[in-house]
Motif scaffolding. Structure first.
Motif: not given
Length: 345
Positions: A282-286, A291-292
């Motif tokens: 959920d907090v990775r940079t897509h 963005e997260q």
């Protein structure tokens, strides 16, 4: 034409040439004193330099001390592949201070699994959720993952099961809506019998839906949609996440358990998926949105329809789905798995 090769000198003569050179004598002067050609002098001096210096030793690399660990992780994961981003996170926890570029360059020759491109398209917040079962393992001890991904935020929900029947599908969809805090306008699904009984039964695009799915759609207020036949990867967002889930969560976890003689099953996977989702996925940079997913989810949640009151009775819920953390069914105490994973972190 006959090629002329300079005469071989004795070892003593070769040493004398090198001594004269160290004393500062010119090539011409050495050749005159030794009674040989200047090319012969040059040849022996070049061979002396090569013998003295030889090939330069490789410079130490920050990754050197982690080679053994990386080899062990790669082999334990075979025939699957642990992504470089996951390995980077693991070795940084062990003291690695370098970047990902040299890591990628080092592990690239060991990779045997090609990238699998998918098709993606963008939707506004609250518009669409893509859902699918991905098979991790078939056989007597099956392991499947239900994955639902919201199109705008790329936020996902994962629940591991041992089947993909209609009852499980409906329950997983409901759990996904609860997790996201609302219902999207559409849910894009595969062409499974648990989803659609007959495509285009009442005309083009008018399908005969499975009764359980249709009842859930009516109660929650979403429109079920089908991907194109034999083109499951039109569900590009969820398919992409399926690959990420396997590479970043399942393969490393299975490799860790395998190293300790343990087996990954439904309960163990469900016991650890929540933490991984919160701390990693959920907090990775897509890669597409930049963005997260957690950050975009706050915006998407405002566009979701409210959840209806739950009406699913406990008897309708598969046994494996009733408990959030089925500790009593684990092959070993949960502390055994937790200690193992903390030691490998």
């Amino acid at each position: 034409m006959v090629a002329f090769w300079p005469p071989m000198l004795t070892q003593e003569q070769a040493v004398e040439i090198r001594v004269l050179a160290r004393q500062g004598a010119s090539i011409h002067e050495i050749a005159r004193q030794m009674g040989c050609s200047r090319n012969t002098v040059r040849r022996y001096l070049r061979s002396e330099q090569a013998a003295r210096y030889g090939p330069r030793a490789p410079r130490p690399c920050k990754l050197d001390e982690f080679h053994e660990y990386l080899h062990g992780r790669i082999e334990a994961a075979r025939p699957h592949w642990i992504p470089a981003t996951v390995l980077l996170r693991e070795i940084r926890e062990r003291g690695y201070t370098g970047g990902i570029s040299q890591l990628k360059a080092y592990i690239a020759p060991f990779k045997r699994v090609p990238d699998d491109p998918v098709v993606r398209f963008e939707t506004p917040p609250g518009k669409q959720m893509q859902a699918d079962f991905t098979v991790v393992r078939r056989g007597r001890d099956p392991l499947l993952a239900f994955v639902a991904t919201l199109g705008f935020s790329r936020a996902s929900y994962v629940r591991f099961t041992d089947n993909e029947n209609a009852e499980t599908l409906v329950r997983c969809l409901w759990e996904a809506f609860e997790h996201f805090g609302g219902v999207p306008e559409q849910v894009l699904l595969d062409n499974a019998k648990t989803v659609v009984i007959e495509r285009d039964a009442y005309g083009e695009g008018l399908h005969r839906w499975h009764g359980d799915l249709l009842a859930l759609a009516e109660r929650c207020g979403f429109m079920p949609r089908l991907c194109r036949p034999y083109r499951a990867k039109t569900k590009g967002k969820v398919e992409r996440f399926n690959g990420y889930l396997k590479g970043s969560f399942l393969v490393p976890l299975a490799a860790t358990l395998k190293s300790a003689g343990l087996r990954l099953d439904v309960d163990v996977a469900n016991a650890h998926i929540g933490r991984w989702m919160a701390e990693v996925a959920d907090v990775r940079t897509h890669g597409t949105t930049g963005e997260q997913p957690a950050a975009r989810m706050s915006e998407e949640r405002r566009h979701l329809q409210p959840l209806p009151p739950p009406t699913v009775t406990p008897s309708a819920v598969p046994v494996r789905m009733r408990v959030a953390l089925p500790v009593e069914s684990l092959q070993h105490p949960l502390s055994t798995y937790q200690a193992l994973l903390e030691a490998s972190a």
